[in-house]
Design a protein around this motif. Sequence first.
Motif, mmCIF file in Angstrom:
data_model
loop_
_atom_site.group_PDB
_atom_site.id
_atom_site.type_symbol
_atom_site.label_atom_id
_atom_site.label_comp_id
_atom_site.label_asym_id
_atom_site.label_seq_id
_atom_site.Cartn_x
_atom_site.Cartn_y
_atom_site.Cartn_z
ATOM 1 N N ARG A 51 -1.738 -13.361 -2.286
ATOM 2 C CA ARG A 51 -1.049 -12.588 -1.264
ATOM 3 C C ARG A 51 -1.299 -13.076 0.148
ATOM 4 O O ARG A 51 -0.614 -12.824 1.104
ATOM 5 C CB ARG A 51 -1.843 -11.229 -1.177
ATOM 6 N N GLN A 52 -2.325 -13.869 0.253
ATOM 7 C CA GLN A 52 -2.505 -14.554 1.799
ATOM 8 C C GLN A 52 -1.880 -15.989 1.980
ATOM 9 O O GLN A 52 -1.812 -16.539 2.957
ATOM 10 C CB GLN A 52 -4.159 -14.861 1.787
ATOM 11 N N VAL A 53 -1.358 -16.419 0.891
ATOM 12 C CA VAL A 53 -0.553 -17.763 1.091
ATOM 13 C C VAL A 53 0.595 -17.948 1.861
ATOM 14 O O VAL A 53 0.491 -18.555 2.796
ATOM 15 C CB VAL A 53 -0.051 -18.240 -0.282
ATOM 16 N N GLY A 56 6.453 -14.764 1.730
ATOM 17 C CA GLY A 56 7.274 -14.654 0.635
ATOM 18 C C GLY A 56 6.106 -14.127 -0.789
ATOM 19 O O GLY A 56 6.775 -13.256 -1.517
ATOM 20 N N TRP A 57 5.204 -14.787 -0.729
ATOM 21 C CA TRP A 57 4.060 -14.542 -1.928
ATOM 22 C C TRP A 57 3.750 -13.012 -1.680
ATOM 23 O O TRP A 57 3.305 -12.395 -2.586
ATOM 24 C CB TRP A 57 2.953 -15.559 -1.870
ATOM 25 N N ARG A 58 3.498 -12.580 -0.395
ATOM 26 C CA ARG A 58 2.829 -11.544 -0.138
ATOM 27 C C ARG A 58 3.888 -10.313 -0.596
ATOM 28 O O ARG A 58 3.531 -9.311 -0.938
ATOM 29 C CB ARG A 58 2.486 -11.355 1.375
ATOM 30 N N ALA A 96 4.572 -1.252 5.320
ATOM 31 C CA ALA A 96 3.478 -2.137 5.287
ATOM 32 C C ALA A 96 2.219 -1.581 4.237
ATOM 33 O O ALA A 96 1.193 -1.779 4.461
ATOM 34 C CB ALA A 96 3.038 -2.229 6.771
ATOM 35 N N ARG A 97 2.948 -0.935 3.129
ATOM 36 C CA ARG A 97 1.950 -0.666 2.220
ATOM 37 C C ARG A 97 2.031 -1.278 0.947
ATOM 38 O O ARG A 97 3.111 -1.210 0.459
ATOM 39 C CB ARG A 97 1.725 0.821 2.110
ATOM 40 N N PRO A 98 1.075 -1.962 0.222
ATOM 41 C CA PRO A 98 1.425 -2.627 -0.992
ATOM 42 C C PRO A 98 1.688 -1.511 -1.920
ATOM 43 O O PRO A 98 1.176 -0.468 -1.762
ATOM 44 C CB PRO A 98 0.052 -3.329 -1.312
ATOM 45 N N CYS A 99 2.138 -2.117 -3.200
ATOM 46 C CA CYS A 99 2.554 -1.225 -4.300
ATOM 47 C C CYS A 99 1.234 -0.808 -4.905
ATOM 48 O O CYS A 99 0.486 -1.557 -5.183
ATOM 49 C CB CYS A 99 3.241 -1.778 -5.329
#
Length: 282
Positions: A51-53, A56-58, A96-99
């Motif tokens: 997720r930190q890459v 796009g990956w995030r 701004a909240r992950p699934c």
Amino acid sequence: MGASVSRGRAARVPAPEPEPEEALDLSQLPPELLLVVLSHVPPRTLLGRCRQVCRGWRALVDGQALWLLILARDHGATGRALLHLARSCQSPARNARPCPLGRFCARRPIGRNLIRNPCGQGLRKWMVQHGGDGWVVEENRTAVPGAPSQTCFVTSFSWCYKKQVLDLEEEGLWPELLDSGRIEICVSDWWGARHDSGCMYRLLVQLLDANQTVLDKFSAVPDPIPQWNNNACLHVTHVFSNIKMGVRFVSFEHRGQDTQFWAGHYGARVTNSSVIVRVRLS
């Protein structure tokens, strides 16, 4: 004398070093192919490192498609039911909240005992109230089937209390799933006595909302085990199958004491406590 001819081995010519291969840049893959590649990465690594890459990956890790692809790999009855629930109980988009499926896949709360330290690795993770000479941990006098450790918590001559409050969202479940009516909460506890002393035991399990208001409860008040009981060991179970909307916490509390009122630790012996969330398949 003539000049001598050297018969030593011919010097080896070092082999040329291979050309370095160009590193594969996964970010150059089409998003749909990158999604498949990432779906083979462990969930905790996805959340903690991938997720930190880059942005796009995030976005892929924070979205639902990746986690639905991971869930789809379980072809068992529970896996299929989970996939259906995940698709039908999606949470509304939050800025701004992950699934929530990411935490769900990482924590794997379905079918796992949510009680920490169920068998007596010290008193860690429990809120305790010591009565008499307090709680101690001892070896089981009667084997408990399926227990991760054959040890137990032992009470004294006055009531000893022990409690855990489980945060179901922190364990990986999300509100829409908890309110779906498609899950059940199974609670279990083992208790018993030592042969030379009778004992008493109580269990109280409560389902709580976000404000810690009680929505449902189960209590067990069994008859005391008498003295000279051949190290009796009993099993208490209950299933909350019609869970009300709003349940967010489970409070699990049990207590025990002996009936001889002897100094030391001759009271109820409790072990292998469990709270397990299951999917209702029917």
